[in-house]
Design a protein around this motif. Structure first.
Motif, PDB file in Angstrom:
ATOM      1  N   GLU A 265       0.849  -1.325   0.264  1.00  0.00           N
ATOM      2  CA  GLU A 265      -0.189  -0.060  -0.219  1.00  0.00           C
ATOM      3  C   GLU A 265       0.602   1.544   0.178  1.00  0.00           C
ATOM      4  N   GLY A 266       1.753   1.160   0.726  1.00  0.00           N
ATOM      5  CA  GLY A 266       3.026   2.029   1.007  1.00  0.00           C
ATOM      6  C   GLY A 266       3.543   2.868  -0.777  1.00  0.00           C
ATOM      7  N   LEU A 267       3.647   1.841  -1.379  1.00  0.00           N
ATOM      8  CA  LEU A 267       4.069   1.818  -3.533  1.00  0.00           C
ATOM      9  C   LEU A 267       2.604   2.396  -3.332  1.00  0.00           C
ATOM     10  N   LEU A 271       2.886   5.740  -5.618  1.00  0.00           N
ATOM     11  CA  LEU A 271       2.750   6.182  -6.804  1.00  0.00           C
ATOM     12  C   LEU A 271       1.450   6.669  -6.959  1.00  0.00           C
ATOM     13  N   ILE A 272      -0.047   7.298  -6.577  1.00  0.00           N
ATOM     14  CA  ILE A 272      -0.081   7.383  -6.873  1.00  0.00           C
ATOM     15  C   ILE A 272      -0.025   8.870  -6.638  1.00  0.00           C
ATOM     16  N   SER A 273       0.532   9.369  -5.274  1.00  0.00           N
ATOM     17  CA  SER A 273       0.578  10.805  -5.273  1.00  0.00           C
ATOM     18  C   SER A 273       2.019  11.701  -6.287  1.00  0.00           C
ATOM     19  N   ASN A 274       2.557  10.638  -7.385  1.00  0.00           N
ATOM     20  CA  ASN A 274       3.827  11.117  -8.026  1.00  0.00           C
ATOM     21  C   ASN A 274       2.759  11.460  -8.938  1.00  0.00           C
ATOM     22  N   GLY A 275       1.024  10.893  -8.958  1.00  0.00           N
ATOM     23  CA  GLY A 275       0.705  10.938 -10.469  1.00  0.00           C
ATOM     24  C   GLY A 275       1.014  10.126 -11.290  1.00  0.00           C
ATOM     25  N   LEU A 276       1.467   9.096 -11.200  1.00  0.00           N
ATOM     26  CA  LEU A 276       2.034   7.536 -11.750  1.00  0.00           C
ATOM     27  C   LEU A 276       0.736   6.470 -11.710  1.00  0.00           C
TER      28      LEU A 276
END
Lengths: 491, 214
Positions: A265-267, A271-276
């Motif tokens: 979940e950390g990854l 990823l989501i917070s970096n728009g990926l």
């Protein structure tokens, strides 16, 4: 009684530990690089840590596929999966716990007339195919880099040996952690919605109900590792896969990375917070990750000596395992319900009345289509869904919203539960304060309770549906589900 | 883990020492032949004593290494190969020691006209063995370099064969007693035999190297 129902999950955990720990430490132990005792201790400790710390991500996806809502049902689903694994192993057919449990859950969905979330199912199926491919790619890249590096540094054979041992221990620990995090969902996932545990607060850290369940499940896996995995490890290490310790290191590392990717979940958060784009959190088969990695290395070495028939076996497993587990689950649930008189699922009742219509109107659902359903009662979601699809021109999202809204459940915000069974720290002060304000109230629909909470505190409101807000909304939904589970009454 | 690091470091040192002993042993052999041919009794006996000690040291080291490899179950996948390699390397110094001591026991009467050829033969086998030890060291530390040394082993072994053949022809062309000829041939064959042992090592190394490449 609880332990009796949990026993099938524990059996599944035991067999997972007995079989899958060999994917992490098999080559190292089989080739005598690491003693079994050391491997068993490290595997057990890190499987437990992985399950408790990182187990919830993949469990969440399984929960979405089908939320088994009665403990006898959970028992049978886990039993069907465990039996499938046991039976197919005996027949020497390739089998994976992840695939068995998915089949068994779908068996429950069909038996209980519950809806199967096809979004989650597609996500899971795609992940199964992606897992060995990704593992092969990762292993091939790491192996190429490693080979170039080792050829350049001219290290003494004996020093290399010691470094490889240390490396095998480290990646083994990482692999065990990832195995625990990714596969605990297979063992305990179906029990999460019905787990009767209260969270435990140790002061400096706390365990949620699901984490306690995962802890118990991971202990079963650890027992499997300690009692039975030596035999499997010896076979894996000495006969099935003859690969060098350095290749073994790469295989375990690739497997651990793949399992970690599909459970962290950390990854996902990063990823989501970096728009990926995020990676689906799904339980995958560690054996298939290993086979993928071995093939990846084989391809780097020029493709000689690869047994391509293994690929066919894997693909067959994707189809046969879930089907067999699904059939066993369906038949066994029938027996448990009709012969042993156990409730294997709760009845879900749906009714569209005024408050539901108002709520849907607020959420831009064309209500004129729903007039013909007003005050009609539906006894299961499948019938309700097909009635909606056949008689209206609503789209899939709207149908899903209607089904979720019109589900009649009873909630009572009990003061006793509020004081003693709610994890206040996890909910947050303001959200808990909102709950206190509605103490004593009763609700027939979940959305009514949610509306009240949203009115009192903005902290309970979902944010706009954007990628950046995905995690925040997921977290709020989890908290709402938690509250709904705690205050749901049978009446 | 710390014990393992210490043990493998110690072993690295011991393997190096073992290879030093083999390499020195062959050089001592050459010196011994040189002193024998020059009829220098005392330094010749000195070389016999030294090669005895070196052979004893190599034997001891080999047993020790063998023991430690098993006790700490180090390099499981290459252990058999390494032990095989050490054994064949040990054969080289054994053969050198045995041949030199035969010079002492049998005191062959080597005509001055053949002395140079005997010495040249000894020098060639030393070259072959030198490349053999270099290849063996590379096997442990820099596996890609093994091949660079192996071809030299084969080259000098062939040279030694040619020299031995030439020497034998010359022996049998001499006007001496047949028993004397046979005695002289016997020593040519034995010196050449050391290079054959080096070739055995090279052949093993060739296969082990393929197994070791990643």
């Amino acid at each position: 009684m609880l332990m009796v129902f949990l026993s099938s999950g524990l059996f599944l955990g035991w067999s997972l530990g007995a079989n899958d720990a060999a994917n992490v430490f098999g080559t190292a132990v089989g080739s005598k690089m690491i003693r079994f005792k050391t491997a068993a201790i490290i595997a057990s400790v890190f499987i437990v840590l992985g399950a408790v710390i990182g187990g919830s991500g993949a469990a969440h996806t399984l929960g979405k596929l089908g939320a088994v809502n009665a403990i006898a049902g959970s028992f049978m689903v886990a039993f069907a999966a465990g039996f499938t694994v046991f039976w197919m192993t005996k027949l020497q057919l390739p089998v994976s716990t992840s695939q068995a449990i998915v089949g068994a859950i779908i068996g429950w969905n069909l038996f209980s007339n519950s809806l199967t979330d096809y979004n989650s199912l597609t996500k899971i199926l795609l992940t199964w195919v992606l897992c060995p491919v990704l593992s092969a790619a990762i292993a091939a890249s790491i192996f190429s880099i490693f080979r170039a590096y080792i050829n350049r540094i001219q290290i003494h054979m004996l020093r290399m040996d010691t470094h490889t041992r240390t490396g095998l221990l480290l990646v083994g620990a990482f692999g065990a952690y990832s195995l625990g995090a990714n596969n605990i969902a297979n063992v305990m996932g179906v029990f999460v919605p019905v787990a009767p545990f209260d969270g435990i607060n140790f002061g400096w850290f706390s365990l949620s109900s699901a984490q306690i369940l995962f802890f118990i499940g991971s202990l079963a896996i650890a027992v499997g590792v300690i009692t039975y995995s030596k035999k499997v490890m010896d076979t894996v290490g000495s006969s099935l896969m003859r690969i060098s310790p350095i290749a073994a290191f790469v295989v375990v590392l690739a497997e651990a990375i793949v399992l970690f990717l599909f459970s962290s979940e950390g990854l996902e958060h990063w990823l989501i917070s970096n728009g990926l784009p995020s990676i689906p959190l799904v339980p995958v088969s560690s054996s298939q990750a290993v086979v993928g990695a071995v093939i990846g290395i084989g391809l780097v070495k020029g493709g000689r000596g690869i047994n391509y028939s293994v690929l066919g076996e894997i693909a067959t497993g994707w189809v046969t395992t879930p089907i067999i587990a699904g059939i066993i689950s369906f038949v066994a649930l029938f027996f448990l319900q009709n012969v042993f008189n156990q409730q294997v699922h709760l009845n879900m009742v749906y009714k569209i009345n005024d408050p539901v219509i108002r709520y849907l109107d607020d959420h831009a659902v064309p209500i004129q289509d729903l007039e013909k359903f007003r005050n009609k009662k539906f006894d299961n979601p499948v019938a309700f869904q097909s009635a909606l699809i056949n008689n209206t021109s609503l789209d899939d999202d709207q149908v899903e919203l209607i089904i979720n809204t019109a589900n009649i459940q009873h909630f009572k915000i009990d003061k006793y539960i509020l004081d003693s069974k709610i994890d206040k720290d996890w909910l947050g002060k303001k959200r808990f304060a909102a709950l206190v304000q509605i103490a004593g109230k009763e609700y027939k629909y979940k959305f009514q309770m949610v509306q009240d909470l949203e009115k009192i505190s903005t902290e309970w409101r979902l944010k706009e549906k954007t990628i950046a807000n995905k995690l925040y909304n997921k977290n709020i939904k989890q908290k709402l589900d938690y509250v709904a589970n705690k205050f749901k009454t049978d009446q | 883990m710390a014990i393992l690091f210490k043990a493998s470091k110690q072993l690295e040192y011991e393997i190096d020492e073992f290879l030093d002993a083999i390499s020195e042993g062959v050089i001592v052999f050459k010196q011994g032949v040189k002193y024998y041919l020059a009829d220098k009794k005392e330094p010749f006996l000195e070389q016999i004593k030294t090669i005895d000690e070196l052979e004893f040291k190599a034997d001891n080291l080999r047993h020790k290494i063998e023991n430690e490899l098993y006790t700490h179950s180090l390099i499981p996948e290459h252990r058999g190969d390494v032990l095989g390699l050490l054994e064949t390397l040990d054969d080289v110094i054994d053969k050198a020691k045995e041949t030199l001591s035969q010079f002492d026991v049998e005191t062959p009467d080597i005509p001055t006209s053949l002395s140079e050829m005997y010495y040249e033969l000894a020098e060639t086998i030393v070259e072959s063995c030198e490349s053999m030890t270099k290849a063996s060291r590379a096997f442990f530390k820099d596996v890609k370099a093994v091949k660079d040394h192996l071809h030299k082993v084969y080259f000098y072994e062939k040279e030694a064969d040619k020299l031995a053949d030439k020497l034998k022809r010359k022996i049998f062309g001499l006007d001496i007693h047949l028993s004397h000829k046979m005695h002289l041939r016997y020593f040519a064959t034995h010196i050449d035999g050391i290079a054959d042992r080096a070739e055995d090592v090279a052949q093993r190394l060739g296969i082990y190297t393929i197994k070791r490449s990643l």
